[in-house]
Motif scaffolding. Structure first.
Motif, PDB file in Angstrom:
ATOM      1  N   GLY A  94       1.561  -0.814  -0.150  1.00  0.00           N
ATOM      2  CA  GLY A  94       0.334   0.179   0.359  1.00  0.00           C
ATOM      3  C   GLY A  94       0.891   1.123   0.022  1.00  0.00           C
ATOM      4  O   GLY A  94       0.668   2.587  -0.558  1.00  0.00           O
ATOM      5  N   ILE A  95       2.010   1.342   0.659  1.00  0.00           N
ATOM      6  CA  ILE A  95       2.672   2.635   0.616  1.00  0.00           C
ATOM      7  C   ILE A  95       3.460   2.670  -0.593  1.00  0.00           C
ATOM      8  O   ILE A  95       3.913   3.728  -1.760  1.00  0.00           O
ATOM      9  N   THR A  96       3.734   1.125  -1.470  1.00  0.00           N
ATOM     10  CA  THR A  96       4.569   1.827  -2.796  1.00  0.00           C
ATOM     11  C   THR A  96       3.233   2.315  -3.592  1.00  0.00           C
ATOM     12  O   THR A  96       4.206   3.001  -4.634  1.00  0.00           O
ATOM     13  N   LEU A  97       2.277   1.309  -3.310  1.00  0.00           N
ATOM     14  CA  LEU A  97       0.866   2.303  -4.752  1.00  0.00           C
ATOM     15  C   LEU A  97       1.057   3.369  -4.299  1.00  0.00           C
ATOM     16  O   LEU A  97       0.867   4.757  -5.195  1.00  0.00           O
ATOM     17  N   THR A  98       0.865   4.237  -2.785  1.00  0.00           N
ATOM     18  CA  THR A  98       0.665   5.596  -2.637  1.00  0.00           C
ATOM     19  C   THR A  98       1.955   6.347  -3.034  1.00  0.00           C
ATOM     20  O   THR A  98       1.715   7.281  -3.593  1.00  0.00           O
ATOM     21  N   VAL A  99       3.412   5.539  -3.186  1.00  0.00           N
ATOM     22  CA  VAL A  99       4.111   6.344  -3.563  1.00  0.00           C
ATOM     23  C   VAL A  99       4.002   6.670  -5.030  1.00  0.00           C
ATOM     24  O   VAL A  99       4.603   7.887  -5.478  1.00  0.00           O
ATOM     25  N   ILE A 100       4.023   5.614  -5.340  1.00  0.00           N
ATOM     26  CA  ILE A 100       3.618   6.118  -7.094  1.00  0.00           C
ATOM     27  C   ILE A 100       2.555   7.035  -7.509  1.00  0.00           C
ATOM     28  O   ILE A 100       2.703   7.575  -8.904  1.00  0.00           O
ATOM     29  N   SER A 101       1.618   6.984  -6.663  1.00  0.00           N
ATOM     30  CA  SER A 101       0.820   7.941  -6.877  1.00  0.00           C
ATOM     31  C   SER A 101       1.024   9.352  -6.709  1.00  0.00           C
ATOM     32  O   SER A 101       0.688  10.315  -6.937  1.00  0.00           O
ATOM     33  N   LEU A 102       1.665   9.793  -5.662  1.00  0.00           N
ATOM     34  CA  LEU A 102       1.979  10.734  -5.075  1.00  0.00           C
ATOM     35  C   LEU A 102       3.233  11.105  -6.070  1.00  0.00           C
ATOM     36  O   LEU A 102       3.604  11.993  -6.222  1.00  0.00           O
ATOM     37  N   VAL A 103       3.576  10.379  -6.962  1.00  0.00           N
ATOM     38  CA  VAL A 103       4.863  10.686  -8.325  1.00  0.00           C
ATOM     39  C   VAL A 103       4.391  11.173  -9.040  1.00  0.00           C
ATOM     40  O   VAL A 103       4.015  12.601  -9.689  1.00  0.00           O
ATOM     41  N   ALA A 104       2.558  10.838  -9.925  1.00  0.00           N
ATOM     42  CA  ALA A 104       1.613  11.458 -10.575  1.00  0.00           C
ATOM     43  C   ALA A 104       1.598  12.685  -9.840  1.00  0.00           C
ATOM     44  O   ALA A 104       1.202  13.563 -10.443  1.00  0.00           O
ATOM     45  N   TYR A 105       1.255  12.998  -8.678  1.00  0.00           N
ATOM     46  CA  TYR A 105       0.338  14.410  -7.845  1.00  0.00           C
ATOM     47  C   TYR A 105       1.218  14.911  -8.400  1.00  0.00           C
ATOM     48  O   TYR A 105       0.869  16.398  -8.370  1.00  0.00           O
ATOM     49  N   SER A 106       2.618  14.696  -8.304  1.00  0.00           N
ATOM     50  CA  SER A 106       3.898  15.498  -7.918  1.00  0.00           C
ATOM     51  C   SER A 106       3.859  16.113  -9.239  1.00  0.00           C
ATOM     52  O   SER A 106       4.537  17.593  -9.506  1.00  0.00           O
ATOM     53  N   ALA A 107       3.788  15.737  -9.786  1.00  0.00           N
ATOM     54  CA  ALA A 107       4.100  16.664 -11.736  1.00  0.00           C
ATOM     55  C   ALA A 107       2.865  16.974 -12.191  1.00  0.00           C
ATOM     56  O   ALA A 107       2.940  18.450 -13.155  1.00  0.00           O
ATOM     57  N   MET A 108       1.642  17.048 -11.489  1.00  0.00           N
ATOM     58  CA  MET A 108       0.809  18.018 -11.678  1.00  0.00           C
ATOM     59  C   MET A 108       0.478  19.239 -10.599  1.00  0.00           C
ATOM     60  O   MET A 108       0.558  20.326 -11.601  1.00  0.00           O
ATOM     61  N   ALA A 109       1.483  19.089  -9.559  1.00  0.00           N
ATOM     62  CA  ALA A 109       1.478  20.156  -8.810  1.00  0.00           C
ATOM     63  C   ALA A 109       2.465  21.119  -9.466  1.00  0.00           C
ATOM     64  O   ALA A 109       2.454  22.473  -9.121  1.00  0.00           O
ATOM     65  N   GLY A 110       3.251  20.381 -10.381  1.00  0.00           N
ATOM     66  CA  GLY A 110       4.250  21.854 -11.351  1.00  0.00           C
ATOM     67  C   GLY A 110       3.765  22.530 -11.510  1.00  0.00           C
ATOM     68  O   GLY A 110       4.545  22.932 -11.956  1.00  0.00           O
ATOM     69  N   THR A 111       2.776  21.805 -12.264  1.00  0.00           N
ATOM     70  CA  THR A 111       2.281  22.566 -13.411  1.00  0.00           C
ATOM     71  C   THR A 111       1.950  24.119 -12.961  1.00  0.00           C
ATOM     72  O   THR A 111       1.398  24.844 -13.495  1.00  0.00           O
ATOM     73  N   ILE A 112       1.461  24.583 -11.303  1.00  0.00           N
ATOM     74  CA  ILE A 112       0.881  25.715 -10.202  1.00  0.00           C
ATOM     75  C   ILE A 112       1.820  25.633  -9.723  1.00  0.00           C
ATOM     76  O   ILE A 112       1.299  26.444  -8.583  1.00  0.00           O
ATOM     77  N   GLY A 113       3.477  25.825 -10.139  1.00  0.00           N
ATOM     78  CA  GLY A 113       4.294  26.442  -9.178  1.00  0.00           C
ATOM     79  C   GLY A 113       4.358  25.424  -7.597  1.00  0.00           C
ATOM     80  O   GLY A 113       5.434  26.353  -7.059  1.00  0.00           O
ATOM     81  N   GLY A 114       4.298  24.465  -8.079  1.00  0.00           N
ATOM     82  CA  GLY A 114       4.843  24.287  -6.949  1.00  0.00           C
ATOM     83  C   GLY A 114       5.854  22.790  -7.019  1.00  0.00           C
ATOM     84  O   GLY A 114       6.715  22.226  -6.351  1.00  0.00           O
ATOM     85  N   GLY A 115       7.026  23.142  -8.400  1.00  0.00           N
ATOM     86  CA  GLY A 115       8.083  23.127  -8.482  1.00  0.00           C
ATOM     87  C   GLY A 115       7.814  21.267  -9.341  1.00  0.00           C
ATOM     88  O   GLY A 115       7.588  20.630  -8.883  1.00  0.00           O
ATOM     89  N   GLY A 116       9.506  20.742  -8.771  1.00  0.00           N
ATOM     90  CA  GLY A 116       9.392  19.499  -9.047  1.00  0.00           C
ATOM     91  C   GLY A 116       9.897  19.274 -11.423  1.00  0.00           C
ATOM     92  O   GLY A 116      10.114  19.932 -12.013  1.00  0.00           O
ATOM     93  N   ILE A 117      10.276  17.692 -11.155  1.00  0.00           N
ATOM     94  CA  ILE A 117      10.079  17.410 -12.824  1.00  0.00           C
ATOM     95  C   ILE A 117       9.044  17.525 -13.430  1.00  0.00           C
ATOM     96  O   ILE A 117       8.915  18.435 -14.071  1.00  0.00           O
ATOM     97  N   GLY A 118       7.513  18.279 -12.652  1.00  0.00           N
ATOM     98  CA  GLY A 118       6.465  18.550 -13.721  1.00  0.00           C
ATOM     99  C   GLY A 118       6.478  19.561 -14.547  1.00  0.00           C
ATOM    100  O   GLY A 118       6.406  20.360 -15.459  1.00  0.00           O
ATOM    101  N   ASP A 119       7.410  20.740 -13.477  1.00  0.00           N
ATOM    102  CA  ASP A 119       7.311  21.709 -13.739  1.00  0.00           C
ATOM    103  C   ASP A 119       8.058  21.802 -14.723  1.00  0.00           C
ATOM    104  O   ASP A 119       8.154  23.075 -15.719  1.00  0.00           O
ATOM    105  N   LEU A 120       9.730  21.424 -14.689  1.00  0.00           N
ATOM    106  CA  LEU A 120      10.261  21.361 -16.033  1.00  0.00           C
ATOM    107  C   LEU A 120       9.479  20.929 -16.795  1.00  0.00           C
ATOM    108  O   LEU A 120      10.023  22.230 -17.917  1.00  0.00           O
ATOM    109  N   ALA A 121       9.397  19.787 -16.976  1.00  0.00           N
ATOM    110  CA  ALA A 121       8.645  19.835 -17.878  1.00  0.00           C
ATOM    111  C   ALA A 121       7.474  20.609 -18.812  1.00  0.00           C
ATOM    112  O   ALA A 121       7.739  20.282 -20.174  1.00  0.00           O
TER     113      ALA A 121
END
Length: 222
Positions: A154-181
């Motif tokens: 469950g922790i593994t699935l949560t981390v993977i979901s957080l990776v996807a969420y973090s990419a979305m967060a990058g689109t509105i100023g969250g930074g990270g890989i999503g922001d760079l992309a």
């Protein structure tokens, strides 16, 4: 299509973005485990037929969990801007993004924990109650040890979901890989950065899945 010399010059920016992603995920994961694990246990032990059966508590917390999970993350991200501003003093950057990531991850992980506990044979719980174990002892010595391998998954699935969420967060100023992309790959039509960020995320997710699965298998004594 892929400019390798240019990729080399962009490595410092890519590394910085990756570190920001790890910070976001790390903070959100720690908070989701700290709150989501006991919340998942509570959702399970207050269910019908369990030793802390309480329909009111079950319904209240169950409704709250379902409510947060029903909100698309991008909307949740914007809706939590005021709370983020209060907690961290800003709405941009990886630490600010981790607030929304945490709120999204807590109910998700709680449901995974609840599902893991439901896989435990109730006969084991009944036998433990019969010998006079307290509720805390049942949780600590029976439920969590029996479900540890599935909780790790469950922790593994949560981390993977957080990776996807973090990419979305990058689109509105969250930074990270999503922001760079978005800033380089999309707005500037930079195929090198777009391909690089996608490959990095794929490798990152695969490593998380591999490590999580191996760890879960090592804990599974069945």
């Amino acid at each position: 299509m892929f400019d390798f010399p240019y990729f080399i010059t962009m490595l410092p920016d890519i590394w910085k973005a990756f570190q920001e992603t790890v910070v976001m995920i790390g903070i959100a994961l720690a908070i989701s485990i700290f709150i989501g694990l006991p919340l998942g246990v509570l959702l399970y032990v207050t269910d019908k037929g369990l030793f802390w059966e309480n329909r009111f508590v079950k319904n209240i917390f169950g409704f709250a969990v379902n409510l947060v999970r029903s909100i698309p993350f991008i909307i949740l991200l914007v809706a939590l801007f005021p709370l983020t501003k209060i907690l961290v003093g800003t709405t941009i950057g990886p630490v600010a993004a981790s607030v929304s990531l945490s709120v999204a991850a807590i109910p998700y992980f709680a449901r995974l924990v609840e599902s893991s506990l439901r896989d435990i044979d109730k006969g084991v719980i009944e036998a433990t109650i019969a010998v006079g174990a307290t509720p805390w002892m049942i949780i600590k010595d029976v439920l969590l040890p029996e479900a540890k391998s599935t909780i790790i998954r469950g922790i593994t699935l949560t981390v993977i979901s957080l990776v996807a969420y973090s990419a979305m967060a990058g689109t509105i100023g969250g930074g990270g890989i999503g922001d760079l992309a978005i800033r380089f790959g999309y707005y500037r039509y930079d195929n090198t950065i777009m391909i690089s960020t996608v490959v990095i995320l794929i490798i990152f997710v695969q490593l998380i899945q591999l490590i999580g699965e191996q760890f879960a298998k090592s804990l599974d004594k069945r």
